[in-house]
Design an enzyme around this catalytic site. Structure first.
Site, PDB file in Angstrom:
ATOM      1  N   SER A 172       0.846  -1.187   0.000  1.00 10.41           N
ATOM      2  CA  SER A 172       0.000   0.000   0.000  1.00 10.41           C
ATOM      3  C   SER A 172       0.888   1.246   0.000  1.00 10.41           C
ATOM      4  O   SER A 172       2.076   1.155  -0.343  1.00 10.41           O
ATOM      5  CB  SER A 172      -0.931  -0.025   1.222  1.00 10.41           C
ATOM      6  N   ASN A 173       0.358   2.397   0.360  1.00 14.58           N
ATOM      7  CA  ASN A 173       1.147   3.637   0.395  1.00 14.58           C
ATOM      8  C   ASN A 173       0.645   4.526   1.527  1.00 14.58           C
ATOM      9  O   ASN A 173      -0.295   4.166   2.229  1.00 14.58           O
ATOM     10  CB  ASN A 173       1.083   4.342  -0.968  1.00 14.58           C
ATOM     11  N   ARG A 174       1.261   5.695   1.675  1.00 16.19           N
ATOM     12  CA  ARG A 174       1.001   6.537   2.849  1.00 16.19           C
ATOM     13  C   ARG A 174      -0.190   7.470   2.703  1.00 16.19           C
ATOM     14  O   ARG A 174      -0.392   8.339   3.542  1.00 16.19           O
ATOM     15  CB  ARG A 174       2.257   7.358   3.161  1.00 16.19           C
TER      16      ARG A 174
END
Ligand code: CTP
Length: 218
Positions: free
Chosen positions: A21-23
């Site tokens: 995933s990402n931030r």
């Protein structure tokens, strides 16, 4: 107007307990949903998993992966006049999802990743969307040039360009500073402000674009 907004990250499963995933916090997309609702529009918010609460009185469609977001957008887009793609969609996913938890059997583990569907890039072609189309671009170099190129390639009316190399704005923070890059090549900076204030500015610009589109049809 009826406005579809995508928000948040996507999660791409690796095994039953892990994902890529990402931030992205979802704050920009949720602020857009709130600003659009406050301006009197109907909002469909297609959201990846985030820890913030969606605004009241918007239709919320929860998804996990890029593939699920793609299908949710396909379902809801044709009923909308405007689409704003603020989600930080994963560009790659694991080629295979292990059915059981991957055990640490070796010193190295190489992941094989494949592209996810390009949701924004499918809006005009595959989905046949004729309304006002707005994308986001997160860049660390040549912000305007990359955003203008994206605007043309994805046949958007507007790209909201984010310089993610600047500390204190963008990903995961409450503030943002963006440059609006229009399809006709013009650019309009919006100075650093809260994501709510930036969202109100973007909604006003989108209303202007929609009016132009309507008067061009008359
Ligand atoms: N987007 C999308 N579907 C994807 C990837 C991105 O709809 N699979 C949308 C995002 O919501 C955003 C825009 O496309 O509106 C971002 O475009 P993208 O080309 O992915 O930009 P970057 O992440 O900046 O990637 P790159 O620098 O690789 O072009």
């Amino acid at each position: 107007m009826k406005i579809l907004i995508t928000a948040g990250p996507t999660r791409e499963a690796l095994d039953p307990v892990r994902y890529l995933s990402n931030r992205s916090s979802g704050k920009m997309g949720y602020a857009l949903a709130e600003a659009a609702r406050d301006a009197g529009h109907d909002v469909v918010l297609v959201t990846g998993p985030v820890s913030i609460t969606p605004p009241d009185k918007v239709q919320v469609v929860r998804v996990e992966s890029a593939a699920e977001m793609f299908e949710a957008v396909r379902t809801h887009l044709s009923a909308c006049d405007v689409a704003i793609f603020a989600a930080a969609v994963a560009d790659y996913r694991p080629a295979e999802v292990a059915p059981q938890k991957i055990k640490k059997a070796t010193d190295e583990l190489v992941l094989h990743l494949v592209r996810t569907p390009d949701i924004l890039g499918s809006a005009r072609g595959e989905f046949g969307f004729k309304g006002v189309l707005v994308g986001f671009a997160a860049e660390t170099t040549d912000l305007i040039a990359h955003a203008q190129d994206k605007c043309l390639r994805k046949r958007c009316d507007l790209i909201v360009a984010n310089d993610v190399s600047q500390p204190g704005i963008g990903f995961d923070s409450s503030d943002n500073a963006v440059t609006l890059c229009f399809a006709d090549g013009t650019v309009e900076p919006i100075a650093q402000a809260s994501k709510s204030a930036i969202a109100r500015g973007i909604v006003t610009v989108v209303e202007r674009l929609q009016k132009h589109r309507d008067s061009a049809r008359d």
